[in-house]
Scaffold this active site. Sequence first.
Site, PDB file in Angstrom:
ATOM      1  N   GLY A  74       0.947  -1.200   0.025  1.00 46.29           N
ATOM      2  CA  GLY A  74      -0.088  -0.144   0.129  1.00 46.29           C
ATOM      3  C   GLY A  74       0.845   1.260   0.157  1.00 46.29           C
TER       4      GLY A  74
ATOM      5  N   HIS B  42      -1.671   7.656   7.320  1.00 42.79           N
ATOM      6  CA  HIS B  42      -0.844   8.622   6.558  1.00 42.79           C
ATOM      7  C   HIS B  42      -1.753   9.774   5.933  1.00 42.79           C
ATOM      8  CE1 HIS B  42       2.869   6.425   6.123  1.00 42.79           C
ATOM      9  NE2 HIS B  42       2.456   5.369   5.538  1.00 42.79           N
TER      10      HIS B  42
ATOM     11  N   GLN C  15       3.373  10.089   0.900  1.00 44.76           N
ATOM     12  CA  GLN C  15       4.523   9.433   0.858  1.00 44.76           C
ATOM     13  C   GLN C  15       5.334   9.867  -0.323  1.00 44.76           C
ATOM     14  OE1 GLN C  15       2.498   5.349   1.786  1.00 44.76           O
ATOM     15  NE2 GLN C  15       4.462   5.240   2.824  1.00 44.76           N
TER      16      GLN C  15
ATOM     17  N   HIS D 215      -3.705   1.621   8.134  1.00 42.26           N
ATOM     18  CA  HIS D 215      -2.496   2.038   8.048  1.00 42.26           C
ATOM     19  C   HIS D 215      -2.138   3.369   6.903  1.00 42.26           C
ATOM     20  CE1 HIS D 215       2.161   1.461   7.808  1.00 42.26           C
ATOM     21  NE2 HIS D 215       2.225   2.131   6.673  1.00 42.26           N
ATOM     22  N   GLU D 216      -2.752   3.061   5.880  1.00 41.73           N
ATOM     23  CA  GLU D 216      -2.650   4.013   4.601  1.00 41.73           C
ATOM     24  C   GLU D 216      -3.439   5.144   4.978  1.00 41.73           C
ATOM     25  OE1 GLU D 216      -0.420   3.493   2.673  1.00 41.73           O
ATOM     26  OE2 GLU D 216       0.096   1.541   3.085  1.00 41.73           O
TER      27      GLU D 216
ATOM     28  N   CYS E 268       6.769  -0.100   7.036  1.00 51.45           N
ATOM     29  CA  CYS E 268       6.387   1.092   6.094  1.00 51.45           C
ATOM     30  C   CYS E 268       7.461   1.567   5.391  1.00 51.45           C
ATOM     31  CB  CYS E 268       5.742   2.297   7.084  1.00 51.45           C
ATOM     32  SG  CYS E 268       5.362   3.813   6.103  1.00 51.45           S
ATOM     33  N   LEU E 269       7.004   2.020   3.951  1.00 56.99           N
ATOM     34  CA  LEU E 269       8.220   2.236   3.180  1.00 56.99           C
ATOM     35  C   LEU E 269       8.888   3.937   3.451  1.00 56.99           C
ATOM     36  CD1 LEU E 269       6.811   1.497  -0.305  1.00 56.99           C
ATOM     37  CD2 LEU E 269       8.121   0.111   0.848  1.00 56.99           C
TER      38      LEU E 269
HETATM   39 ZN   LIG Z   1       3.195   3.592   5.502  1.00 55.42          ZN
END
Ligand SMILES: [Zn+2]
Length: 174
Positions: free
Chosen positions: A46, A141, A51, A137-138, A95-96
């Site tokens: 995701g 963000h 991000q 999670h997304e 997480c990226l």
């Molecule tokens: Zn993330």
Amino acid sequence: MALREVLQFPDERLRGVAEPIDEITDEIRGLARDMCDVMYDEPGIGLAAPQLGSPVRLIVVDTEWNEEGGDKNPLILVNPEIVEASGTITWTEGCLSVPDFEAEVERAERVRLQARDLDGKEVEIEAEKLQAVCFQHEIDHLDGVLFIDRISRLKRNRYIERRKKQLRREQEEE
Ligand SMILES: [Zn+2]
């Protein structure tokens, strides 16, 4: 075409509250494509628009595909909102935007969410377990929240110290 760079903690742009999308323009469609490209390249399951430094309420999620196989079938959601949540589940998240770290996070086990697709059509999705965790999670963000905000202060501080050291090392090597 070069992939867009994923912002990494502690970049302040990850901390803003993203704006709702009023109109689905070519720019938004292009951003969604860029997000999918990055998600599959990393790979991740995701990604949220902030991000990539775009402060709008857009997420992409694909919990089916992985490097071993499966079809790429991304869910691209505009202005996603959780309207119902139930149960609790503990999942190990990464997480990226939070390099080299994973931790257990407690989330709702099931969620129902409403959003629009890229055609502007209203969609409602019910998800559980991994997919439910990923949506939460997304969507976090979009509100400037990272999964490390949801773990104990001790674990978070330990990570932040390690990350600072890592960044100092990188700077020295430059
Ligand atoms: Zn993330």
